[in-house]
Design a protein around this motif. Structure first.
Motif, PDB file in Angstrom:
ATOM      1  N   THR A 148       0.791  -1.277  -0.034  1.00  0.00           N
ATOM      2  CA  THR A 148       0.126   0.047  -0.033  1.00  0.00           C
ATOM      3  C   THR A 148       1.047   1.260  -0.051  1.00  0.00           C
ATOM      4  OG1 THR A 148      -1.740   1.111   1.210  1.00  0.00           O
ATOM      5  CG2 THR A 148      -0.205   0.137   2.567  1.00  0.00           C
ATOM      6  N   ILE A 155      -0.652   4.241   0.840  1.00  0.00           N
ATOM      7  CA  ILE A 155      -1.321   5.231   1.446  1.00  0.00           C
ATOM      8  C   ILE A 155      -0.465   5.364   2.969  1.00  0.00           C
ATOM      9  CG2 ILE A 155      -3.524   5.573   2.938  1.00  0.00           C
ATOM     10  CD1 ILE A 155      -4.830   3.931   0.843  1.00  0.00           C
ATOM     11  N   TYR A 213       4.887   7.621  -0.773  1.00  0.00           N
ATOM     12  CA  TYR A 213       3.593   7.381  -0.270  1.00  0.00           C
ATOM     13  C   TYR A 213       2.646   8.575  -0.727  1.00  0.00           C
ATOM     14  CZ  TYR A 213       3.828  12.062   2.213  1.00  0.00           C
ATOM     15  OH  TYR A 213       3.883  13.510   2.414  1.00  0.00           O
ATOM     16  N   ARG A 214       1.199   8.349  -0.428  1.00  0.00           N
ATOM     17  CA  ARG A 214       0.104   9.167  -0.874  1.00  0.00           C
ATOM     18  C   ARG A 214      -0.762   9.317   0.363  1.00  0.00           C
ATOM     19  NH1 ARG A 214       3.339   9.760  -4.036  1.00  0.00           N
ATOM     20  NH2 ARG A 214       3.387  10.026  -6.513  1.00  0.00           N
ATOM     21  N   PRO A 242      -4.232   9.530   2.720  1.00  0.00           N
ATOM     22  CA  PRO A 242      -5.590   8.879   2.380  1.00  0.00           C
ATOM     23  C   PRO A 242      -6.359   9.857   1.666  1.00  0.00           C
ATOM     24  CG  PRO A 242      -4.673   8.665   4.708  1.00  0.00           C
ATOM     25  CD  PRO A 242      -3.933   9.814   3.921  1.00  0.00           C
ATOM     26  N   HIS A 256      -5.995  10.459  -1.673  1.00  0.00           N
ATOM     27  CA  HIS A 256      -5.471  10.881  -2.785  1.00  0.00           C
ATOM     28  C   HIS A 256      -5.785   9.995  -3.981  1.00  0.00           C
ATOM     29  CE1 HIS A 256      -1.865  11.927  -5.440  1.00  0.00           C
ATOM     30  NE2 HIS A 256      -1.789  12.681  -4.897  1.00  0.00           N
ATOM     31  N   ASN A 298      -3.743   6.628  -4.442  1.00  0.00           N
ATOM     32  CA  ASN A 298      -3.843   5.613  -3.475  1.00  0.00           C
ATOM     33  C   ASN A 298      -3.950   4.328  -3.972  1.00  0.00           C
ATOM     34  OD1 ASN A 298      -5.803   7.411  -0.674  1.00  0.00           O
ATOM     35  ND2 ASN A 298      -3.663   7.699  -1.545  1.00  0.00           N
ATOM     36  N   ASN A 344      -0.869   2.865   6.911  1.00  0.00           N
ATOM     37  CA  ASN A 344      -2.377   2.805   6.462  1.00  0.00           C
ATOM     38  C   ASN A 344      -3.527   2.899   7.364  1.00  0.00           C
ATOM     39  OD1 ASN A 344      -4.729   2.711   5.079  1.00  0.00           O
ATOM     40  ND2 ASN A 344      -3.929   1.445   3.371  1.00  0.00           N
ATOM     41  N   HIS A 399      -4.734   1.674  -8.889  1.00  0.00           N
ATOM     42  CA  HIS A 399      -5.144   2.746  -8.015  1.00  0.00           C
ATOM     43  C   HIS A 399      -6.430   2.656  -7.552  1.00  0.00           C
ATOM     44  CE1 HIS A 399      -1.323   4.632  -8.428  1.00  0.00           C
ATOM     45  NE2 HIS A 399      -1.330   4.572  -9.837  1.00  0.00           N
TER      46      HIS A 399
END
Ligand code: SF4
Length: 389
Positions: free
Chosen positions: A62, A64, A75-76, A78, A80, A83, A113, A388
Protein backbone atom coordinates in the motif's frame (compact mmCIF):
# COMPACT_ATOMS: atom_id res chain seq x y z
CA UNK A 1 46.25 10.06 15.44
CA UNK A 2 44.10 8.23 12.86
CA UNK A 3 47.04 6.01 11.89
CA UNK A 4 47.45 4.87 15.51
CA UNK A 5 43.73 4.04 15.76
CA UNK A 6 43.77 2.19 12.46
CA UNK A 7 46.83 0.18 13.46
CA UNK A 8 45.05 -0.72 16.71
CA UNK A 9 42.08 -1.92 14.68
CA UNK A 10 44.32 -3.97 12.42
CA UNK A 11 45.97 -5.76 15.34
CA UNK A 12 45.39 -9.37 16.38
CA UNK A 13 42.79 -8.57 19.06
CA UNK A 14 41.46 -5.13 18.21
CA UNK A 15 39.67 -3.21 20.98
CA UNK A 16 36.06 -2.19 20.45
CA UNK A 17 36.08 0.95 18.32
CA UNK A 18 34.76 3.86 20.40
CA UNK A 19 32.48 6.53 18.98
CA UNK A 20 35.20 9.15 19.29
CA UNK A 21 37.80 7.05 17.51
CA UNK A 22 35.33 6.04 14.81
CA UNK A 23 34.67 9.72 14.06
CA UNK A 24 38.41 10.39 13.82
CA UNK A 25 38.75 7.53 11.32
CA UNK A 26 35.65 8.63 9.44
CA UNK A 27 36.96 12.14 8.96
CA UNK A 28 40.71 11.62 8.62
CA UNK A 29 41.82 8.10 7.73
CA UNK A 30 43.43 7.48 4.38
CA UNK A 31 40.70 6.05 2.13
CA UNK A 32 42.68 3.05 0.89
CA UNK A 33 44.12 2.11 4.26
CA UNK A 34 40.69 2.37 5.87
CA UNK A 35 39.21 0.06 3.27
CA UNK A 36 42.12 -2.33 3.65
CA UNK A 37 41.51 -2.51 7.40
CA UNK A 38 37.80 -3.17 6.78
CA UNK A 39 38.59 -5.89 4.23
CA UNK A 40 40.92 -7.56 6.74
CA UNK A 41 38.22 -7.43 9.42
CA UNK A 42 35.71 -8.90 7.03
CA UNK A 43 38.08 -11.82 6.37
CA UNK A 44 38.40 -12.40 10.12
CA UNK A 45 34.64 -12.40 10.65
CA UNK A 46 33.72 -14.22 7.42
CA UNK A 47 36.87 -16.04 6.27
CA UNK A 48 35.34 -17.72 3.22
CA UNK A 49 36.05 -15.89 -0.04
CA UNK A 50 32.32 -15.85 -0.75
CA UNK A 51 29.81 -13.08 -1.12
CA UNK A 52 26.18 -13.89 -0.48
CA UNK A 53 22.96 -12.70 -2.08
CA UNK A 54 19.27 -13.46 -1.79
CA UNK A 55 16.67 -14.17 -4.44
CA UNK A 56 13.70 -12.26 -3.17
CA UNK A 57 11.02 -9.80 -4.12
CA UNK A 58 9.98 -6.49 -2.64
CA UNK A 59 6.26 -6.06 -2.26
CA UNK A 60 4.96 -2.60 -1.47
CA UNK A 61 1.38 -3.50 -0.61
CA UNK A 62 0.00 0.00 0.00
CA UNK A 63 1.17 3.54 -0.64
CA UNK A 64 -1.36 5.15 1.70
CA UNK A 65 0.51 6.73 4.58
CA UNK A 66 -0.06 9.37 7.23
CA UNK A 67 3.56 9.86 8.31
CA UNK A 68 4.73 12.28 5.58
CA UNK A 69 8.50 11.69 5.79
CA UNK A 70 10.14 14.51 3.87
CA UNK A 71 12.50 12.24 1.93
CA UNK A 72 9.71 9.90 0.77
CA UNK A 73 8.22 10.18 -2.72
CA UNK A 74 6.36 6.90 -2.48
CA UNK A 75 3.51 7.61 -0.10
CA UNK A 76 0.17 9.25 -0.87
CA UNK A 77 -2.03 10.63 1.91
CA UNK A 78 -5.45 9.03 2.48
CA UNK A 79 -7.99 10.18 -0.10
CA UNK A 80 -5.38 10.93 -2.79
CA UNK A 81 -6.31 9.91 -6.34
CA UNK A 82 -3.17 7.76 -6.64
CA UNK A 83 -3.84 5.66 -3.52
CA UNK A 84 -3.52 1.92 -3.86
CA UNK A 85 -3.71 -1.15 -1.66
CA UNK A 86 -3.00 -4.49 -3.29
CA UNK A 87 -5.44 -7.35 -2.83
CA UNK A 88 -4.31 -10.68 -1.34
CA UNK A 89 -4.55 -12.18 -4.84
CA UNK A 90 -2.33 -9.49 -6.37
CA UNK A 91 0.28 -10.00 -3.65
CA UNK A 92 0.05 -13.76 -4.03
CA UNK A 93 0.57 -13.42 -7.79
CA UNK A 94 3.81 -11.56 -7.12
CA UNK A 95 4.94 -14.30 -4.74
CA UNK A 96 4.16 -16.96 -7.36
CA UNK A 97 6.40 -15.12 -9.82
CA UNK A 98 9.13 -15.16 -7.20
CA UNK A 99 8.72 -18.91 -6.68
CA UNK A 100 9.12 -19.41 -10.43
CA UNK A 101 12.69 -18.05 -10.23
CA UNK A 102 13.72 -20.02 -7.09
CA UNK A 103 13.05 -17.09 -4.73
CA UNK A 104 13.00 -17.70 -1.01
CA UNK A 105 11.74 -14.53 0.66
CA UNK A 106 9.48 -11.53 0.23
CA UNK A 107 10.21 -8.22 1.84
CA UNK A 108 6.81 -6.59 2.21
CA UNK A 109 6.61 -3.02 3.37
CA UNK A 110 4.19 -0.17 2.74
CA UNK A 111 2.79 2.99 4.22
CA UNK A 112 1.11 3.47 7.57
CA UNK A 113 -2.42 2.96 6.33
CA UNK A 114 -5.11 3.94 8.86
CA UNK A 115 -7.87 2.17 6.89
CA UNK A 116 -6.61 -1.39 7.26
CA UNK A 117 -7.87 -3.27 10.32
CA UNK A 118 -5.63 -5.65 12.26
CA UNK A 119 -7.30 -8.71 10.74
CA UNK A 120 -6.30 -7.54 7.26
CA UNK A 121 -2.65 -8.08 8.21
CA UNK A 122 -3.03 -11.37 10.07
CA UNK A 123 -5.31 -12.81 7.37
CA UNK A 124 -2.83 -11.72 4.69
CA UNK A 125 0.03 -13.46 6.45
CA UNK A 126 -2.07 -16.63 6.92
CA UNK A 127 -3.14 -16.51 3.26
CA UNK A 128 0.43 -16.22 2.04
CA UNK A 129 1.63 -18.85 4.51
CA UNK A 130 -0.98 -21.31 3.19
CA UNK A 131 -0.37 -20.58 -0.48
CA UNK A 132 3.40 -20.15 -0.41
CA UNK A 133 4.67 -22.31 2.45
CA UNK A 134 8.31 -22.19 1.30
CA UNK A 135 8.63 -18.42 1.14
CA UNK A 136 9.90 -16.52 4.19
CA UNK A 137 7.62 -13.59 4.97
CA UNK A 138 9.66 -10.62 6.20
CA UNK A 139 7.02 -7.98 6.58
CA UNK A 140 6.39 -4.45 7.82
CA UNK A 141 8.78 -2.03 9.46
CA UNK A 142 8.63 -0.78 13.06
CA UNK A 143 6.62 2.32 12.09
CA UNK A 144 4.01 0.11 10.36
CA UNK A 145 3.83 -2.04 13.48
CA UNK A 146 3.24 1.12 15.52
CA UNK A 147 0.52 2.20 13.09
CA UNK A 148 -1.17 -1.22 13.28
CA UNK A 149 -0.97 -1.09 17.08
CA UNK A 150 -2.61 2.33 17.14
CA UNK A 151 -5.45 1.34 14.82
CA UNK A 152 -6.10 -1.90 16.69
CA UNK A 153 -5.58 -0.47 20.19
CA UNK A 154 -3.02 -3.14 21.00
CA UNK A 155 0.58 -2.90 22.12
CA UNK A 156 3.30 -3.32 19.52
CA UNK A 157 4.40 -6.49 21.32
CA UNK A 158 0.89 -7.94 21.01
CA UNK A 159 0.80 -7.03 17.31
CA UNK A 160 4.14 -8.69 16.67
CA UNK A 161 3.13 -11.76 18.66
CA UNK A 162 -0.05 -12.21 16.61
CA UNK A 163 1.74 -11.64 13.30
CA UNK A 164 4.36 -14.19 14.23
CA UNK A 165 1.64 -16.65 15.19
CA UNK A 166 0.03 -16.09 11.77
CA UNK A 167 3.31 -17.06 10.09
CA UNK A 168 5.46 -13.93 9.77
CA UNK A 169 9.14 -14.79 9.67
CA UNK A 170 10.89 -11.48 10.14
CA UNK A 171 10.66 -7.74 10.66
CA UNK A 172 12.74 -5.78 8.14
CA UNK A 173 14.81 -2.86 9.40
CA UNK A 174 13.15 -0.15 7.33
CA UNK A 175 12.50 3.25 8.84
CA UNK A 176 15.63 3.48 11.00
CA UNK A 177 17.11 6.17 8.74
CA UNK A 178 19.13 8.11 11.33
CA UNK A 179 18.59 7.06 14.95
CA UNK A 180 19.59 10.46 16.28
CA UNK A 181 16.60 12.57 17.22
CA UNK A 182 18.11 15.92 16.17
CA UNK A 183 18.24 14.64 12.59
CA UNK A 184 15.29 12.27 12.71
CA UNK A 185 12.69 14.66 14.07
CA UNK A 186 13.64 17.24 11.46
CA UNK A 187 13.07 14.94 8.47
CA UNK A 188 10.28 12.71 9.84
CA UNK A 189 8.64 14.47 12.79
CA UNK A 190 5.67 12.10 12.83
CA UNK A 191 7.81 8.98 12.81
CA UNK A 192 8.69 9.51 16.42
CA UNK A 193 11.92 9.14 18.31
CA UNK A 194 14.76 6.73 17.73
CA UNK A 195 13.68 4.96 20.92
CA UNK A 196 10.44 3.82 19.27
CA UNK A 197 12.23 2.08 16.40
CA UNK A 198 14.67 0.43 18.79
CA UNK A 199 11.92 -0.67 21.18
CA UNK A 200 9.90 -2.38 18.42
CA UNK A 201 13.05 -4.09 17.12
CA UNK A 202 13.89 -5.23 20.64
CA UNK A 203 10.42 -6.75 20.96
CA UNK A 204 10.73 -8.47 17.57
CA UNK A 205 14.09 -9.92 18.57
CA UNK A 206 12.65 -11.16 21.85
CA UNK A 207 10.10 -13.15 19.82
CA UNK A 208 12.75 -14.69 17.59
CA UNK A 209 11.74 -12.77 14.45
CA UNK A 210 14.57 -12.22 11.95
CA UNK A 211 15.64 -8.58 11.98
CA UNK A 212 18.10 -6.35 10.14
CA UNK A 213 19.36 -2.84 10.83
CA UNK A 214 19.29 -0.10 8.22
CA UNK A 215 20.73 3.39 7.94
CA UNK A 216 20.05 6.21 5.50
CA UNK A 217 22.76 8.86 5.26
CA UNK A 218 23.08 12.22 3.57
CA UNK A 219 20.54 14.47 5.27
CA UNK A 220 23.25 17.04 5.93
CA UNK A 221 24.18 15.36 9.23
CA UNK A 222 27.73 15.17 10.57
CA UNK A 223 29.86 12.06 10.89
CA UNK A 224 29.24 12.02 14.67
CA UNK A 225 25.51 11.51 13.94
CA UNK A 226 26.29 8.60 11.64
CA UNK A 227 28.46 6.95 14.24
CA UNK A 228 25.90 7.64 17.00
CA UNK A 229 23.34 5.83 14.83
CA UNK A 230 25.66 2.84 14.67
CA UNK A 231 26.20 3.06 18.41
CA UNK A 232 22.46 2.78 19.15
CA UNK A 233 22.32 -0.34 17.01
CA UNK A 234 25.46 -1.82 18.56
CA UNK A 235 24.03 -1.32 22.07
CA UNK A 236 20.75 -3.02 21.12
CA UNK A 237 22.71 -5.87 19.59
CA UNK A 238 24.67 -6.26 22.83
CA UNK A 239 21.37 -6.51 24.69
CA UNK A 240 20.09 -9.13 22.24
CA UNK A 241 23.22 -11.22 22.66
CA UNK A 242 23.09 -10.84 26.46
CA UNK A 243 19.60 -12.40 26.23
CA UNK A 244 20.95 -15.09 23.90
CA UNK A 245 18.81 -13.82 21.02
CA UNK A 246 20.24 -13.62 17.53
CA UNK A 247 19.59 -9.90 17.14
CA UNK A 248 20.29 -8.15 13.84
CA UNK A 249 21.51 -10.40 11.03
CA UNK A 250 23.04 -7.51 9.12
CA UNK A 251 23.63 -3.79 8.72
CA UNK A 252 22.50 -2.12 5.48
CA UNK A 253 23.20 1.53 4.67
CA UNK A 254 22.41 3.70 1.65
CA UNK A 255 22.29 7.40 0.84
CA UNK A 256 19.05 9.35 0.70
CA UNK A 257 17.73 9.94 -2.79
CA UNK A 258 17.10 13.61 -3.42
CA UNK A 259 14.79 13.77 -6.41
CA UNK A 260 11.01 14.16 -6.32
CA UNK A 261 10.57 14.75 -2.60
CA UNK A 262 10.15 17.55 -0.09
CA UNK A 263 13.61 16.98 1.35
CA UNK A 264 15.24 17.43 -2.07
CA UNK A 265 13.11 20.46 -2.86
CA UNK A 266 13.67 22.04 0.55
CA UNK A 267 17.40 21.84 0.00
CA UNK A 268 17.44 22.83 -3.66
CA UNK A 269 20.30 25.21 -4.30
CA UNK A 270 22.20 23.95 -1.28
CA UNK A 271 25.64 22.56 -1.97
CA UNK A 272 24.73 19.07 -3.12
CA UNK A 273 28.06 17.73 -1.90
CA UNK A 274 26.67 17.96 1.63
CA UNK A 275 23.61 15.88 0.79
CA UNK A 276 23.22 12.28 -0.21
CA UNK A 277 26.58 10.50 -0.53
CA UNK A 278 28.87 9.87 -3.47
CA UNK A 279 30.81 6.63 -3.93
CA UNK A 280 33.83 7.63 -1.85
CA UNK A 281 31.77 8.71 1.13
CA UNK A 282 29.55 5.66 0.86
CA UNK A 283 32.58 3.34 0.76
CA UNK A 284 34.04 5.08 3.83
CA UNK A 285 30.72 4.46 5.58
CA UNK A 286 30.83 0.77 4.70
CA UNK A 287 34.41 0.48 5.97
CA UNK A 288 33.65 2.28 9.25
CA UNK A 289 30.56 0.14 9.82
CA UNK A 290 32.58 -3.05 9.37
CA UNK A 291 35.14 -1.90 11.95
CA UNK A 292 32.51 -0.51 14.35
CA UNK A 293 30.16 -3.50 14.43
CA UNK A 294 32.06 -6.16 16.31
CA UNK A 295 28.70 -7.79 17.06
CA UNK A 296 27.00 -7.81 13.63
CA UNK A 297 28.28 -10.44 11.26
CA UNK A 298 27.07 -9.22 7.89
CA UNK A 299 27.52 -5.85 6.21
CA UNK A 300 25.51 -5.42 3.03
CA UNK A 301 26.41 -3.44 -0.08
CA UNK A 302 23.55 -1.44 -1.62
CA UNK A 303 23.40 -1.77 -5.41
CA UNK A 304 19.96 -0.11 -5.88
CA UNK A 305 21.21 3.29 -4.76
CA UNK A 306 24.91 3.06 -5.60
CA UNK A 307 24.90 0.82 -8.69
CA UNK A 308 26.55 -2.55 -9.15
CA UNK A 309 30.00 -1.02 -9.74
CA UNK A 310 30.12 0.71 -6.36
CA UNK A 311 28.55 -2.33 -4.70
CA UNK A 312 31.45 -4.33 -6.13
CA UNK A 313 33.89 -1.88 -4.53
CA UNK A 314 31.99 -2.24 -1.25
CA UNK A 315 32.53 -6.01 -1.16
CA UNK A 316 36.23 -5.36 -1.56
CA UNK A 317 36.18 -2.96 1.40
CA UNK A 318 34.24 -4.57 4.22
CA UNK A 319 30.88 -5.79 2.91
CA UNK A 320 30.25 -9.53 2.56
CA UNK A 321 26.76 -9.52 1.05
CA UNK A 322 25.41 -7.87 -2.08
CA UNK A 323 21.75 -7.75 -1.13
CA UNK A 324 19.04 -9.26 -3.23
CA UNK A 325 17.40 -9.37 -6.62
CA UNK A 326 14.38 -7.38 -5.35
CA UNK A 327 12.48 -7.86 -8.64
CA UNK A 328 10.65 -4.59 -8.03
CA UNK A 329 11.02 -1.66 -5.71
CA UNK A 330 8.68 1.28 -5.39
CA UNK A 331 9.77 3.24 -2.30
CA UNK A 332 13.37 4.37 -2.80
CA UNK A 333 12.93 4.29 -6.57
CA UNK A 334 10.14 6.87 -6.31
CA UNK A 335 12.86 9.26 -5.11
CA UNK A 336 15.16 8.76 -8.05
CA UNK A 337 16.90 5.37 -8.32
CA UNK A 338 16.48 3.78 -11.73
CA UNK A 339 17.55 0.19 -11.24
CA UNK A 340 14.95 -1.66 -9.19
CA UNK A 341 15.72 -5.23 -10.11
CA UNK A 342 18.95 -7.22 -10.48
CA UNK A 343 19.14 -10.50 -12.32
CA UNK A 344 20.87 -13.29 -10.44
CA UNK A 345 23.35 -13.35 -13.32
CA UNK A 346 24.25 -9.70 -12.66
CA UNK A 347 24.82 -10.31 -8.96
CA UNK A 348 26.91 -13.40 -9.68
CA UNK A 349 28.98 -11.53 -12.28
CA UNK A 350 29.55 -8.59 -9.95
CA UNK A 351 30.72 -10.90 -7.18
CA UNK A 352 32.87 -13.16 -9.41
CA UNK A 353 34.64 -10.28 -11.06
CA UNK A 354 35.68 -9.01 -7.64
CA UNK A 355 37.35 -12.37 -6.99
CA UNK A 356 34.72 -13.92 -4.72
CA UNK A 357 32.46 -16.92 -5.11
CA UNK A 358 28.78 -15.94 -5.28
CA UNK A 359 26.54 -17.83 -2.85
CA UNK A 360 22.81 -17.87 -2.56
CA UNK A 361 21.49 -17.49 0.97
CA UNK A 362 18.15 -17.31 2.70
CA UNK A 363 16.76 -14.56 4.90
CA UNK A 364 18.69 -15.96 7.90
CA UNK A 365 21.98 -16.05 5.98
CA UNK A 366 21.91 -19.84 5.72
CA UNK A 367 23.88 -20.76 2.58
CA UNK A 368 21.95 -22.46 -0.23
CA UNK A 369 22.89 -24.50 -3.27
CA UNK A 370 24.11 -22.04 -5.88
CA UNK A 371 23.98 -22.96 -9.56
CA UNK A 372 26.05 -20.66 -11.75
CA UNK A 373 23.42 -19.11 -13.97
CA UNK A 374 23.87 -18.57 -17.70
CA UNK A 375 22.96 -15.64 -19.90
CA UNK A 376 19.56 -17.06 -20.68
CA UNK A 377 18.84 -18.59 -17.30
CA UNK A 378 16.71 -16.00 -15.66
CA UNK A 379 14.48 -13.18 -16.62
CA UNK A 380 12.02 -11.56 -14.32
CA UNK A 381 8.52 -10.64 -15.39
CA UNK A 382 7.71 -6.95 -15.39
CA UNK A 383 5.76 -6.11 -12.25
CA UNK A 384 2.03 -5.95 -12.93
CA UNK A 385 0.72 -2.39 -13.08
CA UNK A 386 -0.41 -0.98 -9.75
CA UNK A 387 -4.18 -0.53 -9.55
CA UNK A 388 -5.08 2.79 -8.01
CA UNK A 389 -8.21 2.78 -5.89
S1 SF4 B 1 9.01 6.44 4.39
FE1 SF4 B 1 7.40 5.02 5.02
S2 SF4 B 1 6.51 5.98 6.85
FE2 SF4 B 1 7.64 7.59 5.75
S3 SF4 B 1 6.10 8.56 4.42
FE3 SF4 B 1 7.15 6.98 3.20
S4 SF4 B 1 5.81 5.19 3.40
FE4 SF4 B 1 5.26 6.60 5.06
Amino acid sequence: MWMKILNEQRGENPPRLTVEKAVILYENADFNLLRQAAAERRRKVNPEAEVTYLIDRNVNYTNICTINCQFCSFYRPPGHSENYTQSYEEISQRVSELEAVDGVRILMQGGVNPDLPFEWYTNLIKYLRENHPQIALDCFSPIEIEGIAEVSEMTTLEVLTQLKKAGMHGLPGGGAEMLVDDVRLDISPKKGSADNWLRVMHEAQSLGLTTSATNVIGFGEESIHRVRHMERIRILQDEAHANEWRGFTSFIAWPVQLENNVFGKRNRGRNRIELGAGPTEYLRHIAISRLFFDNIEHIQASWPTMGLGVAQMAILGGADDIGSTMMEENVVSASGTEKTCALELELQDTVSRAGFKPRRRDSDYVLLETPLVGQDAQTFPSPPPIQHI
